[in-house]
Design an enzyme around this catalytic site. Structure first.
Site, short mmCIF file in Angstrom:
data_model
loop_
_atom_site.label_atom_id
_atom_site.label_comp_id
_atom_site.label_asym_id
_atom_site.label_seq_id
_atom_site.Cartn_x
_atom_site.Cartn_y
_atom_site.Cartn_z
N ARG A 117 -73.10 -119.10 -19.36
CA ARG A 117 -71.89 -119.87 -19.68
C ARG A 117 -72.22 -121.34 -19.93
O ARG A 117 -73.14 -121.89 -19.36
CB ARG A 117 -70.88 -119.77 -18.54
CG ARG A 117 -70.18 -118.45 -18.42
CD ARG A 117 -69.16 -118.49 -17.29
NE ARG A 117 -67.99 -119.28 -17.64
CZ ARG A 117 -67.31 -120.04 -16.77
NH1 ARG A 117 -67.73 -120.15 -15.54
NH2 ARG A 117 -66.23 -120.68 -17.15
N LYS A 182 -76.18 -114.84 -6.20
CA LYS A 182 -75.92 -114.32 -7.54
C LYS A 182 -76.90 -113.21 -7.91
O LYS A 182 -78.11 -113.35 -7.80
CB LYS A 182 -76.01 -115.44 -8.58
CG LYS A 182 -75.64 -115.00 -9.99
CD LYS A 182 -75.53 -116.17 -10.94
CE LYS A 182 -75.18 -115.74 -12.35
NZ LYS A 182 -74.99 -116.88 -13.26
N ARG A 328 -66.37 -122.25 -6.03
CA ARG A 328 -67.46 -122.46 -5.07
C ARG A 328 -66.97 -122.13 -3.65
O ARG A 328 -65.90 -122.55 -3.25
CB ARG A 328 -67.94 -123.92 -5.10
CG ARG A 328 -68.57 -124.32 -6.42
CD ARG A 328 -69.95 -123.70 -6.57
NE ARG A 328 -70.62 -124.19 -7.75
CZ ARG A 328 -70.63 -123.57 -8.92
NH1 ARG A 328 -70.00 -122.42 -9.05
NH2 ARG A 328 -71.26 -124.08 -9.94
#
Length: 334
Positions: A117, A182, A328
């Site tokens: 992104r 992630k 976050r």
């Protein structure tokens, strides 16, 4: 397109395990030991850890399972192309949308210019992960693509669950997490005109066997700016979970994506809100939403049928969508 056939042949030999001398490799490929050494250096530049021992030859530091195009094609019902070395699987499909059948897939072993992104680099070492893009023609147009990255995230997690891998969660709007690290990212790019069909290219990169190069105590490396985890680590954390077969996983992903995108095209977000909220990594947790220069704190309450993230703030439950938004986890500071 540059010919990488010699390097790929050498890698195929090395992937069989054990040491392979430069002389033996050279004899099989009809070239000198010096030429083999140059190809080995090129392979190392792809991020492959090859080491040499004098008198023995070259060996991979760990086993590597290469993708098999013929095997993959036998397991899926959509056009599929394996291009081992590529700049970007997404860009390859974007450049060919006028020639492709909807559902066409491009898979690679290595991306020289992988991206995430906002134009961020996606670190893409050879054979360590899975880099896959699918082209989809959405006849309902660009407006109907709202929330597509959420749908794709659901599809990927459900594909992993079919492989027996539980515990993978979703981070709004387009990442997969395992234990707050992630695991994978999704990039949806589109082209088209108002009132016409939308050409969508959906890319994903999944960490399978990433090497923890210069990783600190929080799991951040020098060239990746957030904690990450590999699927091999996920499998090790799960009881009785065998190692991942890259070809089987790739085929399962393609088939699951195809059926999920068909479902989305016919029904829209109906049904996906519940499926996404089941997998929400931040559901009912204190979070911070960063939207350009704004920061909003609240408790995550999943998504709505427009694909917006819901936050419970002092003003009640509010929805947020679009713009430069990232989510976050700030529980550590509470």
């Amino acid at each position: 397109m540059k010919d990488h056939s010699v390097k790929l042949t050498i890698l195929n030999m090395l992937s069989q395990g054990g040491f392979h001398s430069g002389q033996d490799l050279g004899e099989q490929l009809g070239m000198s030991r010096a030429a083999i050494g140059k190809h080995i250096k090129g392979i190392q530049e792809w991020g492959v850890d090859v080491y040499s021992v004098q008198g023995k030859g070259y060996q991979l530091s760990k086993p590597m399972q290469l993708l098999d195009e013929a095997l993959l094609k036998s397991k899926v019902d959509t056009p599929l192309e394996l291009i081992p070395i590529i700049d970007s699987t997404n860009q390859y499909l974007l450049d060919r949308v006028d020639q492709l059948e909807s559902g066409s897939v491009c898979i690679a072993e290595y991306q020289a210019k992988g991206r995430g992104r906002r134009g961020r680099e996606w670190v893409s070492p050879f054979g360590s992960n899975l880099y896959l893009s699918i082209y989809w023609r959405l006849d309902a147009g660009m407006a109907a693509a709202m929330g597509l990255s959420l749908v794709v995230g659901v599809a990927i997690v459900e594909a992993l669950e079919k492989q027996g891998i539980d515990g993978v969660k979703l981070k709004w709007p387009n990442d997969l997490y395992f234990q707050d690290k992630k695991l994978a990212g999704i990039l949806v790019e589109m082209s088209g005109q108002a009132g016409a069909a939308a050409n969508l290219v959906i890319g994903m990169g999944i960490n399978l066997n990433m090497v923890a190069d210069n990783q600190d105590d929080q799991g951040v490396t020098s060239n990746i700016t957030q904690p990450w985890v590999s699927l091999s680590e996920v499998c090790n954390a799960l009881p009785n979970q065998p190692p991942i077969d890259r070809n089987e996983l790739a085929a399962t992903l393609v088939n699951t994506l195809h059926s999920t995108l068909n479902d989305y095209e016919m029904r829209g977000m109906t049904g996906f809100v519940e499926r996404w909220n089941r997998l929400d990594n931040f559901l009912d947790r204190k979070v911070k939403l960063i939207m350009s220069s704004r920061e909003i704190e609240g408790i995550a309450r999943g998504i709505n049928e427009q694909g917006a993230v819901l936050l419970e703030t002092e003003q009640g439950v509010e929805s947020f969508i679009g713009g430069e938004i990232s989510l976050r986890n700030n529980e550590a500071s509470q």
